[in-house]
Design a protein around this motif. Structure first.
Motif, short mmCIF file in Angstrom:
data_model
loop_
_atom_site.label_atom_id
_atom_site.label_comp_id
_atom_site.label_asym_id
_atom_site.label_seq_id
_atom_site.Cartn_x
_atom_site.Cartn_y
_atom_site.Cartn_z
N GLY A 1 0.80 -1.21 0.00
CA GLY A 1 0.00 0.00 0.00
C GLY A 1 0.84 1.27 0.00
O GLY A 1 0.36 2.32 0.43
N THR A 2 2.06 1.19 -0.47
CA THR A 2 2.96 2.36 -0.47
C THR A 2 3.27 2.87 -1.87
O THR A 2 4.17 3.69 -2.03
N ALA A 3 2.55 2.39 -2.88
CA ALA A 3 2.78 2.87 -4.25
C ALA A 3 2.36 4.33 -4.36
O ALA A 3 1.36 4.74 -3.78
N PRO A 4 3.13 5.15 -5.08
CA PRO A 4 2.82 6.58 -5.19
C PRO A 4 1.65 6.83 -6.14
O PRO A 4 1.27 5.95 -6.91
N PRO A 5 1.11 8.06 -6.10
CA PRO A 5 0.08 8.42 -7.08
C PRO A 5 0.64 8.32 -8.51
O PRO A 5 1.86 8.42 -8.71
N ALA A 6 -0.25 8.15 -9.48
CA ALA A 6 0.17 7.92 -10.87
C ALA A 6 1.08 9.03 -11.39
O ALA A 6 2.08 8.76 -12.06
N ARG A 7 0.75 10.29 -11.12
CA ARG A 7 1.56 11.41 -11.63
C ARG A 7 2.97 11.36 -11.05
O ARG A 7 3.95 11.53 -11.76
N LEU B 1 16.52 17.86 -20.00
CA LEU B 1 15.12 18.29 -20.15
C LEU B 1 14.15 17.23 -19.64
O LEU B 1 13.23 17.53 -18.87
N LEU B 2 14.35 15.99 -20.03
CA LEU B 2 13.48 14.90 -19.56
C LEU B 2 13.58 14.77 -18.05
O LEU B 2 12.57 14.56 -17.36
N GLY B 3 14.78 14.92 -17.50
CA GLY B 3 14.96 14.86 -16.06
C GLY B 3 14.24 15.98 -15.33
O GLY B 3 13.65 15.78 -14.26
N ALA B 4 14.28 17.18 -15.89
CA ALA B 4 13.59 18.32 -15.27
C ALA B 4 12.08 18.09 -15.24
O ALA B 4 11.42 18.35 -14.22
N VAL B 5 11.52 17.60 -16.34
CA VAL B 5 10.08 17.30 -16.38
C VAL B 5 9.76 16.21 -15.36
O VAL B 5 8.79 16.32 -14.60
N GLY B 6 10.57 15.16 -15.33
CA GLY B 6 10.34 14.08 -14.37
C GLY B 6 10.43 14.55 -12.93
O GLY B 6 9.62 14.16 -12.09
N TRP B 7 11.39 15.41 -12.64
CA TRP B 7 11.55 15.93 -11.29
C TRP B 7 10.32 16.74 -10.88
O TRP B 7 9.81 16.59 -9.77
N MET B 8 9.84 17.60 -11.79
CA MET B 8 8.65 18.40 -11.47
C MET B 8 7.42 17.51 -11.24
O MET B 8 6.64 17.75 -10.33
N MET B 9 7.26 16.49 -12.07
CA MET B 9 6.10 15.60 -11.93
C MET B 9 6.19 14.73 -10.69
O MET B 9 5.17 14.37 -10.10
N GLN C 1 8.72 9.81 -11.63
CA GLN C 1 9.87 9.00 -11.22
C GLN C 1 10.40 8.17 -12.38
O GLN C 1 11.61 8.02 -12.55
N MET C 2 9.49 7.65 -13.20
CA MET C 2 9.93 6.88 -14.36
C MET C 2 10.67 7.77 -15.35
O MET C 2 11.67 7.35 -15.93
N LEU C 3 10.18 8.99 -15.56
CA LEU C 3 10.89 9.92 -16.45
C LEU C 3 12.27 10.26 -15.89
O LEU C 3 13.24 10.37 -16.65
N LEU C 4 12.36 10.40 -14.57
CA LEU C 4 13.66 10.64 -13.95
C LEU C 4 14.61 9.46 -14.19
O LEU C 4 15.79 9.65 -14.48
N GLY C 5 14.09 8.24 -14.07
CA GLY C 5 14.91 7.05 -14.34
C GLY C 5 15.36 7.00 -15.79
O GLY C 5 16.51 6.66 -16.09
N TRP C 6 14.46 7.33 -16.70
CA TRP C 6 14.79 7.34 -18.13
C TRP C 6 15.87 8.39 -18.39
O TRP C 6 16.84 8.13 -19.11
#
Length: 161
Positions: free
Chosen positions: A87-93, A144-152, A98-103
């Protein structure tokens, strides 16, 4: 106390998204740039694919690369399954961020190591190396992808630093 219990739930949630982002980012790189666009292979700057034997060797390296990204993705799926079960999964956004940050992390690490330090391949292996492709890849696919991922990935209402 078991080792898993000493890790905070927030840390585990981040880990699942980041790990999945790294693995799926690697798959995207391999599928889009290696297989569809034919821009490069894992070792195409070292062994240009001008003969069938060179192409065979490059395909083998690509296969090992895909095996690695598959294993990383599998680890991310397991982490996400564990978080969902607890029950510790984060909200979808947040999870998508986090996935964008990993990418982005995959793109930055792979781009710096393979393109710049080891020179195994470049984003676009052409008869004459065009460094602009490598730098654009780091800027767009990493920064750029990292910045978007960080904000999300920031929870709503989190204080900015």
């Amino acid at each position: 106390m078991p080792a898993a219990a000493s890790v905070s739930p927030r840390r585990r949630r981040v880990s699942a998204g980041l790990v999945l982002g790294v693995g799926l980012g690697g798959f995207m790189d391999g599928i889009a740039l290696h297989q569809i666009a034919h821009w490069h292979n894992m070792g195409s700057a070292v062994l240009p694919p001008h003969t069938m034997e060179a192409m065979r060797q490059n395909m083998r390296w690509d296969g090992l690369f895909h095996l690695g990204t598959w294993l990383i993705t599998l680890a991310g799926v397991w982490l996400l399954w564990r978080d969902a079960r607890e029950g510790t999964a984060p909200p979808a956004r947040v999870f998508a961020g986090q996935m964008l940050l990993g990418w982005a992390a995959f793109n930055l690490v792979e781009g710096i190591i393979d393109h710049h330090l080891l020179q195994l391949h470049h984003v676009r292996d052409l008869p004459v190396h065009v460094p602009l492709y490598d730098w654009a890849f780091l800027l767009v696919g990493g920064v750029l992808l990292g910045a978007v991922g960080w904000m999300m990935s920031r929870p709503r209402g989190a204080p900015s630093r």
